[in-house]
Design a protein around this motif. Structure first.
Motif, short mmCIF file in Angstrom:
data_model
loop_
_atom_site.label_atom_id
_atom_site.label_comp_id
_atom_site.label_asym_id
_atom_site.label_seq_id
_atom_site.Cartn_x
_atom_site.Cartn_y
_atom_site.Cartn_z
N VAL A 65 12.40 -3.03 -4.70
CA VAL A 65 11.97 -1.70 -5.14
C VAL A 65 10.48 -1.72 -5.44
O VAL A 65 9.99 -2.62 -6.12
N GLU A 66 9.77 -0.71 -4.90
CA GLU A 66 8.36 -0.52 -5.22
C GLU A 66 8.16 0.96 -5.54
O GLU A 66 8.71 1.83 -4.86
N VAL A 67 7.37 1.22 -6.59
CA VAL A 67 7.10 2.60 -7.01
C VAL A 67 5.63 2.89 -6.75
O VAL A 67 4.76 2.11 -7.13
N TYR A 68 5.38 4.01 -6.10
CA TYR A 68 4.03 4.44 -5.74
C TYR A 68 3.74 5.81 -6.33
O TYR A 68 4.63 6.65 -6.47
N PHE A 78 -1.29 9.56 0.82
CA PHE A 78 -2.01 8.48 0.15
C PHE A 78 -1.08 7.86 -0.88
O PHE A 78 -0.55 8.57 -1.75
N LEU A 79 -0.88 6.55 -0.77
CA LEU A 79 0.02 5.82 -1.65
C LEU A 79 -0.76 4.79 -2.45
O LEU A 79 -1.62 4.10 -1.90
N SER A 80 -0.45 4.70 -3.73
CA SER A 80 -1.01 3.62 -4.55
C SER A 80 0.13 3.08 -5.41
O SER A 80 0.88 3.85 -6.01
N GLU A 87 -5.71 2.84 -2.94
CA GLU A 87 -4.87 3.75 -2.16
C GLU A 87 -4.78 3.30 -0.72
O GLU A 87 -5.74 2.77 -0.16
N THR A 88 -3.63 3.53 -0.13
CA THR A 88 -3.43 3.31 1.29
C THR A 88 -3.14 4.65 1.92
O THR A 88 -2.28 5.39 1.43
N ALA A 89 -3.84 4.97 2.99
CA ALA A 89 -3.61 6.23 3.70
C ALA A 89 -2.73 5.97 4.92
O ALA A 89 -2.99 5.05 5.70
N LEU A 90 -1.68 6.76 5.06
CA LEU A 90 -0.78 6.68 6.21
C LEU A 90 -0.67 8.06 6.83
O LEU A 90 -0.79 9.07 6.12
#
Length: 126
Positions: A65-68, A78-80, A87-90
């Motif tokens: 499990v990962e929470v962004y 944008f996920l962090s 931040e990572t942009a997808l």
């Protein structure tokens, strides 16, 4: 006379459709609330849970499990990681109310390609 009236009505119709046909980023974010299952490229490998407080929980097939924190800007999400400022942009494309494409969420897998995407479908609310 009829041509002018027709032209004005047609122009009004086009303007109305253009305003109602586009959702804002906030409206798209609000439609994500709930649980989504990966259907492409692998079915049921990944579950995403979006909440109204702009959190996305990713659960993989091994129950990791990962929470962004997330935000949408145009055609990108944008996920962090929660607590991180990086931040990572997808890429992100809301296909219809029950489906979206997102850039590949597993960059560490050797066969992943930045041009690849994953498709998710929304699970019905109980």
């Amino acid at each position: 006379m009829k041509t002018k009236l027709f032209t004005k009505l047609f122009t009004l119709l086009v303007v109305c459709v253009s305003f109602t046909g586009c959702m804002t980023d906030e409206e798209v974010e609000d439609t994500l609330n709930g649980q989504w299952e990966e259907v492409y490229p692998q079915s049921f490998r990944t579950t995403l849970i979006f909440s109204s407080d702009k959190k996305m929980t990713r659960i993989d097939e091994n129950e990791n499990v990962e929470v962004y924190d997330f935000r949408i800007d145009g055609d990108e999400i944008f996920l962090s990681l929660e607590g991180s400022e990086d931040e990572t942009a997808l890429s992100f494309d809301k296909l219809d109310p029950g489906r979206f494409n997102i850039g590949y969420l597993y960059p560490s897998i050797p066969e992943s390609d930045p041009d690849k995407f994953m498709t998710f479908e929304k699970l019905p609310q109980p």
